[in-house]
Design an enzyme around this catalytic site. Structure first.
Site, PDB file in Angstrom:
ATOM      1  N   ASP A 187     -11.328   2.878   4.001  1.00  0.00           N
ATOM      2  CA  ASP A 187     -11.544   1.431   3.884  1.00  0.00           C
ATOM      3  C   ASP A 187     -13.036   1.094   3.873  1.00  0.00           C
ATOM      4  OD1 ASP A 187      -9.656  -0.481   3.442  1.00  0.00           O
ATOM      5  OD2 ASP A 187      -9.016  -0.678   5.523  1.00  0.00           O
ATOM      6  N   GLN A 196      -4.703  -1.696   9.560  1.00  0.00           N
ATOM      7  CA  GLN A 196      -4.508  -3.017   8.966  1.00  0.00           C
ATOM      8  C   GLN A 196      -5.066  -4.081   9.912  1.00  0.00           C
ATOM      9  OE1 GLN A 196      -3.192  -3.564   5.810  1.00  0.00           O
ATOM     10  NE2 GLN A 196      -3.855  -5.661   6.149  1.00  0.00           N
ATOM     11  N   LYS A 218       0.839  -1.203   0.000  1.00  0.00           N
ATOM     12  CA  LYS A 218       0.000   0.000   0.000  1.00  0.00           C
ATOM     13  C   LYS A 218       0.873   1.251   0.000  1.00  0.00           C
ATOM     14  CE  LYS A 218      -3.809  -2.436   2.133  1.00  0.00           C
ATOM     15  NZ  LYS A 218      -4.376  -2.945   3.386  1.00  0.00           N
TER      16      LYS A 218
END
Ligand code: NDP
Length: 282
Positions: free
Chosen positions: A120, A97, A53
């Site tokens: 997200d 994460q 990422k």
């Protein structure tokens, strides 16, 4: 006739080129988009995902803010960090994460992220927006899957769509997105009786389970669009999807390969969400 492969890698590359141009336009106005990626602990797979990422951000012109915290980080310390990122005007997106190390409350952490920075799309407000049709960030993997389906040119309205898997990050938002596109949606899961009876009806079939090769060719309607979200590493090191490629390819109309299908789209959508957030700030 063999299925047309949906080249997620090429589509993601094309999308990322477009994002790069949008980033450059923002930079000309003095705004650099910023994505904070929070990684707690040493999980090997998570470290690879985070590195990918960060690399993708850099290549696009997005500033990546790496926040690496030790595995013994307390809930309070993690929440303080999220609050600080919420208040940091140079950070447009915050990504935590997952999974978090045992003992940390994932729900509470995700709920703290300000919805305007929830790139997200995991915040309950973002999920609620998807349910009710309000504006909000769409979670990246289902958003990427929808884009891949769109690129086939197959219209979704009135089609039978079957999603196998009902997780909060893939299956459920995918089903809601397909519903929003006016497909008739069935969601299957581990308690579904006669899975094949459902999948065989699907004009659009999305597999998001995490079981290598579980969807075989005989479970697919001839000509269907088949999107394989699964990422499964076999003992011999190969990475395969949830769809048994060899038996599915002669039956499906369109099929995503693994790797090179949905995976690259997830990152492209994360970059797109971050850029949209920065454009709003600008
Ligand atoms: P989860 O483990 O959270 O969910 C799996 C789902 O599959 C559950 O809803 C479960 O049902 C269902 N399931 C399990 N066994 C069966 C079965 N025998 N028949 C039907 N349904 C079953 O996984 P995720 O949604 O997080 O991920 C799914 C896959 O997608 C994984 O391989 C993951 O690695 C991959 N993935 C890929 C991404 C990408 O970018 N390409 C991003 C995210 C995930 P139940 O709810 O009843 O337990």
């Amino acid at each position: 006739m063999a299925a047309t492969l949906i080249d997620g890698k090429a589509i993601a590359r094309e999308i990322r080129e477009g994002l790069k141009a949008r980033c450059a336009a923002l930079a000309a106005r003095g705004v650099t988009p910023g994505l904070a990626v929070v990684l707690v602990g040493e999980d090997a797979a998570s470290q690879i995902y985070v590195r990918n990422k960060e690399r993708a951000c850099k290549a696009t012109g997005i500033r990546s803010v790496a926040v690496r915290l030790p595995a013994d980080t307390t809930q309070e310390a993690l929440e303080d960090k999220i609050r600080a990122l919420n208040d940091d005007a140079t950070v447009d997106g915050i990504l935590v994460q997952l999974p978090l190390p045992a003992g940390l409350d994932e729900r509470r952490v995700l709920a703290l992220i300000r919805p305007e920075k929830d790139v997200d799309g995991f915040h309950v407000q973002s999920m609620g927006a998807l349910v009710t049709g309000a504006a909000g960030f769409l979670s990246c993997t289902p958003k990427g899957c929808l884009e891949l389906i769109r690129r086939t040119g197959v219209p979704l309205a009135g089609k039978e769509a079957v999603v196998v898997g009902r997780s909060n990050i893939v299956g459920k938002p995918m089903a809601l997105l397909l519903l929003r596109e006016n497909a008739t949606v069935t969601v299957c899961h581990s308690r579904t009786a006669d899975l094949a009876a459902h999948t065989r009806r699907a004009d659009i079939l999305v597999a998001a389970v995490g079981r290598p090769g579980m969807i075989t060719g005989d479970m697919i309607k001839p000509g269907a669009v088949v999107i394989d979200v699964g990422i499964n590493r076999l003992e011999d090191g190969r990475v395969v999807g949830d769809v048994d490629f060899a038996s599915a390819e002669p039956v499906a109309g369109f099929l995503t390969p693994v790797p090179g299908g949905v995976g690259p789209m997830t990152i492209a959508m994360l970059l797109e969400n971050t850029l949209e957030s920065a454009e709003k700030r600008a």
